[in-house]
Every structure is written in C-alpha cells, then in structure tokens.
Design an enzyme around this catalytic site. Sequence first.
Site, PDB file in Angstrom:
ATOM      1  N   ARG A 144      -2.157  -9.211 -13.903  1.00 45.29           N
ATOM      2  CA  ARG A 144      -1.577  -9.180 -15.250  1.00 45.29           C
ATOM      3  C   ARG A 144      -0.731 -10.424 -15.496  1.00 45.29           C
ATOM      4  O   ARG A 144       0.042 -10.842 -14.641  1.00 45.29           O
ATOM      5  CB  ARG A 144      -0.702  -7.921 -15.416  1.00 45.29           C
ATOM      6  CG  ARG A 144      -1.511  -6.657 -15.221  1.00 45.29           C
ATOM      7  CD  ARG A 144      -0.720  -5.407 -15.481  1.00 45.29           C
ATOM      8  NE  ARG A 144      -1.575  -4.244 -15.236  1.00 45.29           N
ATOM      9  CZ  ARG A 144      -1.200  -2.980 -15.355  1.00 45.29           C
ATOM     10  NH1 ARG A 144       0.044  -2.707 -15.729  1.00 45.29           N
ATOM     11  NH2 ARG A 144      -2.028  -2.000 -15.109  1.00 45.29           N
ATOM     12  N   ARG A 158       7.458  -6.170 -10.586  1.00 46.69           N
ATOM     13  CA  ARG A 158       6.609  -6.733 -11.628  1.00 46.69           C
ATOM     14  C   ARG A 158       5.932  -8.004 -11.113  1.00 46.69           C
ATOM     15  O   ARG A 158       6.553  -9.059 -11.038  1.00 46.69           O
ATOM     16  CB  ARG A 158       7.448  -7.039 -12.871  1.00 46.69           C
ATOM     17  CG  ARG A 158       6.656  -7.315 -14.133  1.00 46.69           C
ATOM     18  CD  ARG A 158       7.565  -7.476 -15.334  1.00 46.69           C
ATOM     19  NE  ARG A 158       8.322  -6.264 -15.619  1.00 46.69           N
ATOM     20  CZ  ARG A 158       7.849  -5.252 -16.349  1.00 46.69           C
ATOM     21  NH1 ARG A 158       6.673  -5.320 -16.900  1.00 46.69           N
ATOM     22  NH2 ARG A 158       8.591  -4.180 -16.545  1.00 46.69           N
ATOM     23  N   GLU A 185       8.970   3.623 -13.190  1.00 45.84           N
ATOM     24  CA  GLU A 185       7.569   4.033 -13.329  1.00 45.84           C
ATOM     25  C   GLU A 185       6.751   3.656 -12.094  1.00 45.84           C
ATOM     26  O   GLU A 185       6.812   2.523 -11.602  1.00 45.84           O
ATOM     27  CB  GLU A 185       6.958   3.345 -14.556  1.00 45.84           C
ATOM     28  CG  GLU A 185       5.484   3.650 -14.725  1.00 45.84           C
ATOM     29  CD  GLU A 185       4.832   2.818 -15.824  1.00 45.84           C
ATOM     30  OE1 GLU A 185       5.565   2.244 -16.651  1.00 45.84           O
ATOM     31  OE2 GLU A 185       3.599   2.745 -15.847  1.00 45.84           O
ATOM     32  N   SER A 216       1.080   6.156 -14.331  1.00 43.26           N
ATOM     33  CA  SER A 216       0.936   6.456 -15.737  1.00 43.26           C
ATOM     34  C   SER A 216      -0.374   7.210 -15.871  1.00 43.26           C
ATOM     35  O   SER A 216      -1.421   6.682 -15.496  1.00 43.26           O
ATOM     36  CB  SER A 216       0.913   5.138 -16.507  1.00 43.26           C
ATOM     37  OG  SER A 216       1.118   5.358 -17.868  1.00 43.26           O
ATOM     38  N   ARG A 239       4.745  -0.636  -5.773  1.00 39.82           N
ATOM     39  CA  ARG A 239       5.955   0.100  -6.145  1.00 39.82           C
ATOM     40  C   ARG A 239       6.204   1.265  -5.176  1.00 39.82           C
ATOM     41  O   ARG A 239       7.349   1.650  -4.958  1.00 39.82           O
ATOM     42  CB  ARG A 239       5.861   0.593  -7.587  1.00 39.82           C
ATOM     43  CG  ARG A 239       5.934  -0.564  -8.577  1.00 39.82           C
ATOM     44  CD  ARG A 239       6.012  -0.103 -10.020  1.00 39.82           C
ATOM     45  NE  ARG A 239       6.104  -1.265 -10.910  1.00 39.82           N
ATOM     46  CZ  ARG A 239       6.241  -1.189 -12.234  1.00 39.82           C
ATOM     47  NH1 ARG A 239       6.301   0.007 -12.827  1.00 39.82           N
ATOM     48  NH2 ARG A 239       6.305  -2.285 -12.964  1.00 39.82           N
TER      49      ARG A 239
END
Length: 424
Positions: A261, A276, A348, A351, A389
Amino acid sequence: MYDLRSLRDNLDAIKDQLGSRGRDVAWDDLRALIEARRSLTVMVDGLRHELKKGSEDVARLKREKQPADAAMAQMKALGDRIQVAEDTLRSTEERAQDMALRIPNLPHGSVPAGKDPADNQEVRQWGSAHAFTFTPQAHWDLGEALGILDFERAAKIAGARFAVLTGLGARLERALINFMLDLHTTRHGYREVLPPFMVNRAAMTGTGQLPKFEDDLFKLRDDDYFLIPTAEVPVTNLLREEIVPDDRIPIRYAAYTPCFRREAGSYGKDTRGLIRQHQFNKVELVVFSRPEDSYQELERLTGHAEAVLQELALPYRVVTLCTGDMGFSAAKTYDIEVWLPSQNTFREISSCSNFEAFQARRAGIRYRRKDGKTDFLHTLNGSGLAVGRTLVAILENYQQPDGSVTIPPVLRPYMGGAERIAKS
RNA sequence: GGAGGGGUGGCUGAGCGGCCGAAAGCGCUGGUCUUGAAAACCAGAGUUCGGGUAACCGGACCGUGGGUUCAAAUCCCACCCCCUCCGCCA
C-alpha cells in the site's frame, strides 16, 4: 456498484439512502446519461434490425439475379448511420458506467450512522489487559533492542515504512502465518489459496480499488499490473465472470499474501514501528455466500478472525464501523482491535466486511439458483489476521521486565520449541 | 525473446462471407417405457441488453479490440491467452 438498470429505476432511493456517502456523485448527470443510453439502445437496435432485413434482401436479389445496387447503396448509408449512433451509444454507456463504478456501496440497515471513528459502536470485548508492574515498551524499542527488528537498514535498502525482521523475529512472523493458515484450514473449513501478488486492472476494478483509488496502489511502470493491497483482490476475483453451481456454495478461501500500500495521505501517522508499512503480511479469509446467508456468514467470519486472538490470548474488542468510517465497497464492517499496552489503546488488527452483491456485480460473480435463475453471490472477507500487527501485539503484550518476550504457547511448535525471545 | 499451431455453447468438436446463436456426439433437464434402475425413444435447455403487466418481440455475444463489406464465427490488422520447438532463466 449498481447495474444501470436498477440505478435507473431506483436512483432517488439510492441517493437518499447513501446520504453523505454519495455526496461526490453527480446524480443529475448520471440520470441523464442512463436515460440517453436507453433511448440510444432502442434506436440502434431498430436500425440494426433494418440493416439485417435489408442485407437479407440483397442476398435474395442476388440469388434471383436481380439488380441489387440500389438496395446496397441504401444499406451502405444505413450502415454509416448505425456506426455514428453506436459510437455515441458506446461513449454514453462508458461515461454512465464510469460514474456508476464510483458510487460507494449502500450501508446495511444495522450500521450506525456517523461520520468518523468516534461514532463506531463497540460490540464486545474479550480478555483483559495484562497489568504491568513496569512501564511497557513500544514494540519498536523492544524489537530493536532484541535485534529482531531493523528499521534503519530497511530505510537504507528501500525507504520509509519498510522493516527488516531477523532471527526469531523473522521466525515469529513465519510462525504466525503458518499458525493462522493451519487454524483456518483445519478448524474453520477454509481452502488454502496462494494467489499472484500482482493483478491486472480488471481484477482491481472488480473488488472496488479502481477506478477511484488508483493513488493508493503500487503500479508497475511498464506493465498494466498492480501490486495487491490485500489478498481480497486476487482471491475474490478467482470467480470473476463465472456462474457457480448452487451446491458449491458457500465457498471459503484462506490466503496468505504480502500486501502493498502506498499509504498516500497518511503522512505523519504511525511513522514509527510496524503498524503502518508499505509492505506487510496478511492472512485473509474470503467467503462467497448466498444472499440470504451473508449476514450470518459475516458473524462466522468475524468469529474465525477472533479465534486467532483468543488462541494467542491477546485482549481485543470488536466494533461496528459507522457509515462514515466504512470502506467504499462494504455494506457492513466489523473491525477487530487488539490491545496495545504501550499505546494504552486498541488498534485495528482485522477488518471483516460483507460487500453483499457490490463486488459481485462489478466482477460478474454469479451462481445458479435452485430455480435455475442466475443471481449475484454475496462476497465477504476479513483479515485473519494482519500478521505484522499481530507480531506487534505479541511483542508488547508478552514483554517481560528484562525486555525479553515470552512466546505464546500455541506458537512454540512453529518456533522450534522456543519459549522466549531474548537478547542474544 | 525467435519459429510454428490454436482459441466456437457445461465438455468434445464441425462450420463454402449471406437461411449460423451456430451441426454432431457426450453430459444435463422433463417425458414415454420399467416393479425400480439401465437402455431405447421423444422433447427441452446458453449469456446478456432493450421494449412489454405478460405471452412475446428486437439487438448483441463464436479470446479481446479495431477494420473491410450491403452482409463477418468465417477475410484483414493489433493485442491477450494456451500448446509445441529453440534461446534465456529460479
């Protein structure tokens, strides 16, 4: 996306229900385009019918040795008119289609209204935060001290938002991937998939990353390929333009892939650590369901993702995203957030979304119902889990006063029996 | 990258530029027959867009996109994919 037919019939209702989610859409232009497309279609179909009949007349005249020049000239003129009308039709349809592709999905009735994460609703919590007798360190400090995380060298060889894992850090990442895949394939009934990590434009459009979010993607310069931002893209598109027999449904896939990303627009957020990254690993769950079962499937899927955290004994909570925080393609999303002691908050880690028929319409993913008719499947997916994560959560939640990290028991078989990571 | 062959309905596989949405076989669905099944026989069956309450009518679809022609699955061009051989390569 909506097909143009249902957009035409329900445009006002869709516009109302989307509310602020549809504020970027030029509804009146869209309405005009759809109506123009319809009348042009009627016209072109009529003209083509004429041309067909006329050409048959030419064939008959020639067979009967009659002069056909007049008829041929007439048809030639008709053909030219059709060409023009078809060009107009095509460009009208393309413009309508492009607009339709940029309309986000309609939230499900159970989704709370709201504009940002503050309006998300907590559904449940599991586990409780470990009470530390010392101040818990951030994972980047722990990891660098243990010699298993190296951000400086990652920046040297790649840039910001990359990480190098070494030694037991790399081993832990690999252990997590294997543990998650084993859990989902043996206990939760998913079929393992290892897809390409690059996909074409059609696949990206199918799941909704394109045309609107091209800036978020890494794109190859010399080929029309994109690096996948999630396994959702290749795995959901596995059934693109297919009609699946009813008895194969539901279909459940679990896939490990790296994810890429660009993180455009996230400057300044989570600049330190693994939270991130431009590249991270993820095990993704993808489900194709009959429409009537998809919300039940969403609960199951979310439960499967939660199971990973329960096995690892990591505290977490589940929240329902509000209308303003949901992604473009989703009808309903649960985020699973893991407890991070150094930040004293939930972050988070998964999802889980039901896209209903939104992606299926874009990608042409259908099934043959028992009554013989075709209908769009519902697609769902969820992280099961974001591996980087998860590693962060383990480092932080399992850290010891001496800076070492205990390895959760379920992972030890995947770690050659190691019980802790300590400075070597 | 070079040379050659090929992409047609669920599958196999035909298809002189015109009556081809497309033969035939297999498979599938319904029926006849049978105590039941098989076999045999008969019938049906693609996807999609538009019009219509509907029956139905019309258009498109033979890898994709252009072109030639009154007319294209059939001819031409480009691209994509598959197969064989050569080169390179993990």
